[in-house]
Scaffold this motif. Structure first.
Motif: not given
Length: 735
Positions: A328-342, A362-375
């Motif tokens: 119960n302390s795993g992946l709590e949060a997620i958002t997507w950030v465009p490659d153009s910004f990064l 390859a095949n990752h689309g146009d951005g990265l996923f940022f995830v947050g760990l509660e622990a």
């Protein structure tokens, strides 16, 4: 082996300077927590300690924590220090453990705290070199990011220093290792209201994501519920945000794994620039049907159907890549950030240690996923292969919090929001990509904000922002979701200041909204057909003195005449007189992105956050209500400026206002000027006790007087608490 509380004398002295609820914590009736959920690593000594290397823990909880059997390791799993039986830490207390009897901490090492099974990670901190003459510690204690402390404080509150970032022009105040980010008031309105029907969601509502309509009309809020795992599609009905009733969405849709089984513990929700057509993404801690097994995953769902449930079209199970955590302390949060910004920010890929190149994945689309760990409060950036289900971790980022509940990309502020719940008193951090120094190209906490004053300290696990098109009078909506459904409401709304949009002229999409394909407007381009132009005004594009707006004043400014119109400041000419805005214009709606410490004393240097969009521009900083010009300066790459409070500044409530070169108010924030501390506050922050005699009798603003008996009573109580600490140390703590 030693379990080190400080000795009786130093413990007594510590009680005079550490603001902790010691009386309650040391009561014989204090409850011992079954699980030390509030225990964190707080300070680390890796070189030159007494008697050797040590790791300090803090209990951020409201009750005593039994830490017996917990395991401390360095970066080698064969090195273990087991905390002795019958070891407890009082609420708000500290415990220093001399791990050098089991192993030494290296110059590039990690301090890790595990549960008694020696595999479930509770907290960790890594470093690449010994702290210069001191230690690494959290600032503030228990919740802040690790920084180099001003002095070692074994078994006591950390000394975070009172450095003056303005003394070194080569220092970036936003990343000064001696200070850490400043906690500021919420950058928006103070009012918060419930915006759901009472009792509709019940408990467990978690992540939120806003899908823009493409116009100034409200869009759609996607919401995730962690038990039973459910996804909601919400629309504004004029009174509340309610579930849409078409295509089976009236009660939300239950979530399953790809094989159609399981109950997905849905914690966070995110969209890419393709909107829901590209899938709705869920971050999950576990399968509720196997609740004792950790399964930190990102799942993609096709939401186009009309059924009452959804099965994932792809799952990225990250258990092999993330630290071992409780289910119960795993992946709590997620958002997507465009490659153009990064790419534009010079974001660094931790795999290659070079600038991030999207073509590498390859095949990752146009951005990265940022995830947050509660622990552990850490944020991880991943390139997720949308075809094979593979993944690559691109970055590991400290949020500065002990746990992160939601993440939100804010293109207008060129930043990533990391949100904590009631564990951190509802604070939020803005993470930006450093543009200089040793952190260049890496995300770091630039600002930390308190929750709005109208928001109760509830278990908010979701957070999302409305797009720029919904700005009215300088503010736009912001939303939070409360896992506890406090007072039968799980969804609340407030406002946040609208920031100027950062426009990429090479990007055909609106950077303030990844799902909005409308053409961006460049407000600096007079040829932009969407910008109104008065055809009666002759414009000579070769003449920089020709105004493009007939209302722009050209009359020289008389600084002694308040009726004289304001002439825009010429940044290249420091002799141009600075003119303050009217104090009447400092309304809640005009607060903007400006943030500063909530208190200061005369003569103290401050770091004021103006915002990344203003980086490189010239601004004037004023102290109101009787305007005093503090500085004309250029905003740093981190979006900050340094100013000094005048020695003559009257004690009481003030406002700091920042004005752009064209005379426009960028924003303002409250600050209280206090007399210099005489209480021995080791931080030098000026927040210690101020005696009544220190209050100026000639203050032009509201003066703050204190009953002189209050400090005396407080000192007596702290003395009593210190004596109690000695007694408990002798009775209950191992020697």
């Amino acid at each position: 082996m030693r379990t080190t509380w400080r000795g009786p004398t130093t413990a007594l002295l510590t009680s005079l300077v550490v603001l902790l609820p010691l009386a309650a914590a040391l009561s014989p009736a204090a409850a011992v927590s079954d699980a030390p959920s509030g225990v964190r690593i707080n300070e680390v000594e890796s070189s030159g300690g007494t008697p050797g290397d040590w790791i300090e823990l803090i209990n951020t909880g409201s009750a005593s924590a039994d830490v017996s059997g917990l395991v401390l390791k360095d970066n080698d799993d064969t090195h273990s220090f087991v905390i002795p039986a019958a070891t407890t830490i009082p609420a708000g207390g500290f415990l220093a453990l001399d791990v050098d009897v089991a192993y030494g901490l290296g110059s590039a090492d990690t301090a890790r705290l595990f549960a008694a099974d020696a595999t479930t990670l509770i907290d960790s901190y890594s470093w690449t070199a010994h702290a210069a003459a001191t230690t690494y510690g959290r600032c503030p204690d228990g919740t802040g990011e690790f920084v180099t402390t001003a002095a070692s404080t074994k078994g006591a509150a950390n000394d975070c220093g009172a450095t003056d970032p303005g003394t070194d022009p080569g220092t970036d105040p936003g990343t000064d290792p001696g200070t850490g980010p400043v906690t500021a008031s919420w950058p928006g309105g103070t009012t918060v209201s419930t915006v759901d029907s009472a009792g509709f969601f019940g408990t467990n509502l978690s992540g939120l994501a806003y899908q823009a309509s493409g116009t100034s009309a409200p869009g759609t809020i996607w919401a995730a519920k962690n038990g039973v795992g459910t996804m909601y599609q919400l629309a504004w009905n004029g009174t509340t945000w309610a579930a849409v009733t078409n295509d089976g969405w009236a009660s939300g849709k239950s979530l399953h794994y790809a094989d159609g089984t399981g109950d997905v513990d849905a914690e966070g929700v995110a969209l890419t620039d393709a909107g829901p057509a590209g899938g709705v993404f869920i971050s999950s801690e576990r399968n509720n049907d196997a609740s004792k097994v950790s399964r930190p995953s990102v799942l993609r769902y096709d939401v186009a159907g009309s059924g009452s449930s959804l099965s994932a079209t792809m799952e990225w199970n990250l258990v092999a890549d993330l630290p071992t955590v409780a289910p119960n302390s795993g992946l709590e949060a997620i958002t997507w950030v465009p490659d153009s910004f990064l790419v534009a920010q010079g974001f660094v890929d931790e795999i290659t240690t070079n600038a991030y190149n999207p073509a590498d994945y390859a095949n990752h689309g146009d951005g990265l996923f940022f995830v947050g760990l509660e622990a552990n409060g850490t944020v991880y950036a991943y390139a997720l292969d949308q075809v094979t289900g593979g993944y690559h971790r691109i970055a590991t980022i400290s949020s500065g919090f002990t746990g992160v509940m939601d993440l939100e990309f804010d293109a207008e502020r060129s930043a990533l929001w990391a949100v904590c719940d009631d564990t951190c008193d509802g604070r939020s951090a803005l993470l930006t990509v450093a543009q200089a120094g040793e952190r260049d190209g890496r995300f770091e906490a630039a600002s930390v904000f308190e929750r709005p004053t109208g928001m109760p300290n509830v278990n908010n696990e979701g957070f999302t922002l409305a797009p720029q098109k919904l700005c009215v009078d300088g503010v736009k909506p912001v939303f939070w979701s409360d896992d506890n459904n406090t007072d039968a409401h799980a969804l609340r709304a407030g406002t946040i200041a609208c920031s100027p949009a950062t426009v990429d002229p090479t990007d055909p999409t609106d950077p303030t909204d990844p799902t909005d394909p409308t053409t961006p407007v460049d407000p600096t381009d007079p040829t932009d057909p969407t910008t109104p132009v008065d055809p009666t005004t002759p414009v000579d594009p070769t003449d920089p003195t020709t105004p493009t707006d007939p209302t722009t004043p050209t009359t020289p400014v008389d600084p002694t005449d308040p009726t004289t119109p304001v002439t825009p400041v010429d940044p290249a000419d420091p002799s141009t007189p600075a003119v303050p805005v009217s104090t009447d214009s400092l309304t809640d709606a005009a607060r903007g992105p400006v943030a500063a410490p909530t208190t200061a004393h005369p003569g103290e240097s401050l770091t004021v956050t103006v915002g990344a969009p203003s980086a490189g521009t010239t601004v004037d900083v004023w102290l109101h209500s009787t305007p005093v010009h503090l500085a004309r300066t250029v905003v740093s790459a981190a979006g900050t400026v340094n100013v000094t409070v005048p020695a003559s500044a009257p004690i009481g409530a003030h406002r700091i206002a920042v004005v752009a070169a064209d005379g426009t108010l960028i924003g303002w924030t409250d600050i209280t000027i206090t007399a210099a501390s005489t209480s021995g506050d080791p931080s030098g922050s000026g927040t210690g006790t101020t005696t009544a005699g220190a209050v100026s009798s000639t203050a032009e603003l509201a003066s703050t007087g204190l009953d002189a008996s209050a400090p005396v009573i407080a000192i007596l109580l702290l003395l009593a608490a210190g004596l109690g600490l000695v007694v408990v140390h002798r009775r209950g703590m191992p020697e």
